[in-house]
Design a protein around this motif. Structure first.
Motif, short mmCIF file in Angstrom:
data_model
loop_
_atom_site.label_atom_id
_atom_site.label_comp_id
_atom_site.label_asym_id
_atom_site.label_seq_id
_atom_site.Cartn_x
_atom_site.Cartn_y
_atom_site.Cartn_z
N LEU A 51 85.05 -9.44 -18.82
CA LEU A 51 85.67 -10.19 -18.63
C LEU A 51 86.95 -10.82 -19.12
N ARG A 52 86.45 -11.04 -20.82
CA ARG A 52 87.22 -11.23 -22.51
C ARG A 52 88.32 -10.23 -21.79
N SER A 53 87.59 -8.76 -22.51
CA SER A 53 88.91 -7.21 -22.31
C SER A 53 89.50 -7.09 -21.38
N ARG A 54 88.98 -7.65 -19.44
CA ARG A 54 90.49 -8.16 -18.46
C ARG A 54 90.67 -8.48 -19.05
N LEU A 55 90.67 -10.41 -19.71
CA LEU A 55 92.03 -10.56 -19.85
C LEU A 55 92.61 -10.45 -21.28
N GLN A 106 92.82 -20.07 -12.44
CA GLN A 106 92.68 -18.66 -12.63
C GLN A 106 91.54 -17.96 -13.37
N ALA A 107 90.62 -18.71 -13.20
CA ALA A 107 89.02 -18.55 -13.16
C ALA A 107 89.02 -18.52 -11.48
N VAL A 108 89.67 -18.86 -10.65
CA VAL A 108 89.42 -18.31 -9.31
C VAL A 108 89.81 -17.21 -9.29
N HIS A 109 90.74 -16.79 -9.43
CA HIS A 109 91.03 -15.21 -9.05
C HIS A 109 91.35 -14.46 -10.09
N LEU A 110 90.78 -14.22 -10.94
CA LEU A 110 89.98 -13.50 -11.77
C LEU A 110 88.87 -13.27 -11.52
N LEU A 111 87.69 -13.50 -10.84
CA LEU A 111 86.71 -13.51 -9.97
C LEU A 111 86.68 -13.06 -8.54
N ARG A 112 87.97 -13.46 -8.37
CA ARG A 112 88.26 -12.79 -6.70
C ARG A 112 88.82 -10.94 -6.65
N SER A 113 89.60 -11.15 -7.78
CA SER A 113 89.94 -9.64 -8.56
C SER A 113 89.26 -8.73 -9.18
N PRO A 134 86.81 -6.05 -10.07
CA PRO A 134 85.96 -4.85 -9.55
C PRO A 134 84.02 -5.21 -9.67
N LEU A 135 83.14 -4.33 -8.50
CA LEU A 135 82.10 -4.62 -8.66
C LEU A 135 81.32 -4.34 -9.84
N GLN A 136 81.79 -2.90 -10.50
CA GLN A 136 81.13 -2.76 -12.26
C GLN A 136 81.45 -4.04 -12.93
N LEU A 137 81.74 -4.94 -12.83
CA LEU A 137 82.53 -5.73 -13.57
C LEU A 137 81.17 -7.77 -13.20
N LEU A 138 80.99 -7.68 -12.01
CA LEU A 138 80.03 -8.58 -11.72
C LEU A 138 78.22 -7.64 -11.22
N THR A 139 78.29 -6.81 -12.18
CA THR A 139 77.19 -6.43 -11.96
C THR A 139 76.30 -6.88 -12.66
#
Length: 280
Positions: free
Chosen positions: A87-91, A18-25, A27-32
């Motif tokens: 990430l918590r909000s996305r989950l 799930q962690a790998v899938h969450l990172l791969r999916s 969006p860019l603004q979440l990783l910024t």
């Protein structure tokens, strides 16, 4: 479902998947936010390392440079907590809350007050394996729960409680993540060693590394670069894994995981139920 009958988390490999899938999916603004915090610290760390190990006047400005590194460390931890909150909000399937002045100040206060002690506590905990697992998880949970409401006491209580959940799984999880980090480091250092030769072979570019020969890999700055790149590759996954652990651990009482699943079962259109009823 009664909270006492629910398991505080999910299976080990499902958690990693799930962690790998969450990172791969993501969006860019979440990783910024993660990049905004980590990249300045890493670049400054490499410059600090090279300057302190080779600079002729390093001793004269060592205190000022160390202070700057400390401030960048706190900067990084604050932005990592923002990344974890997103990430918590996305989950949970909800929009991330606004970062007003009060929320940002509370996050900065908790991270600046608690995270620096980890620079001493985590290495000291290496003396024994099992306390290290708890201590390392505690400081990771401080980042994962840093965006939540509450003061220093509440954040510490949450981080400690989540660090104590499923200690056997936590031990195996860290063993897998550290083994993965070691393999990434081996690939990184081999790639860094091969890159100057490839540049010379295909483009005729002669670098300081090709001139120095094989002994260039013994340079401490070279090794520091390999560790820094490995950390950049692996640390977002570690942060995501601990965000998931905290999310599922706290969902035993809050039910956020069930609410997110139920939200995903909503009909795609508000007219869909009416259409089903109106049909003969």
């Amino acid at each position: 479902m009664n909270a006492s009958n629910r398991q505080p988390g999910i299976a080990l490999f499902e958690l990693i998947e799930q962690a790998v899938h969450l990172l791969r999916s993501a969006p860019l603004q979440l990783l910024t936010p993660y990049a905004v915090g980590a990249l300045p610290f890493i670049l400054a760390f490499l410059y600090f390392w090279a300057d302190m190990s080779r600079g002729a006047f390093a001793r004269e400005h060592a205190a000022l440079a160390a202070t700057g590194m400390g401030l960048l460390f706190l900067w990084m931890k604050c932005w990592q907590a923002v990344f974890a909150a997103s990430l918590r909000s996305r989950l949970a399937g909800r929009a991330a809350g606004p970062w007003n002045l009060r929320r940002a100040a509370r996050l900065a206060l908790t991270q600046m007050a608690l995270q620096p002690s980890g620079l001493f506590a985590v290495p000291l905990a290496l003396a024994t394996i099992f306390p290290f697992v708890w201590v390392y998880s505690f400081y990771q949970n401080l980042t994962a729960a840093g965006g939540e409401a509450g003061g220093l006491r509440d954040i510490c209580k949450t981080a400690a409680a989540q660090a104590g959940l499923r200690l056997g799984q936590n031990f195996l999880l860290l063993a897998i993540l550290f083994l993965f980090a070691f393999l990434v480091w081996l690939n990184t250092i081999f790639a860094m060693a091969a890159l100057p030769g490839l540049l010379r072979t295909f483009f005729g570019v002669d670098t300081a590394f090709t001139q120095a020969g094989r002994l260039s890999v013994l340079n401490t700055t070279y090794l520091a670069c390999s560790f820094a790149l490995t950390w950049l590759f692996v640390d977002p996954l570690i942060k995501t894994v601990f965000v998931l652990r905290c999310f599922y651990g706290q969902s035993v009482r809050s039910g956020d995981d069930l609410k997110a699943e139920l939200a995903g079962l909503r009909p795609p259109s508000p007219d869909a139920p009416a259409l089903l009823v109106s049909r003969p």
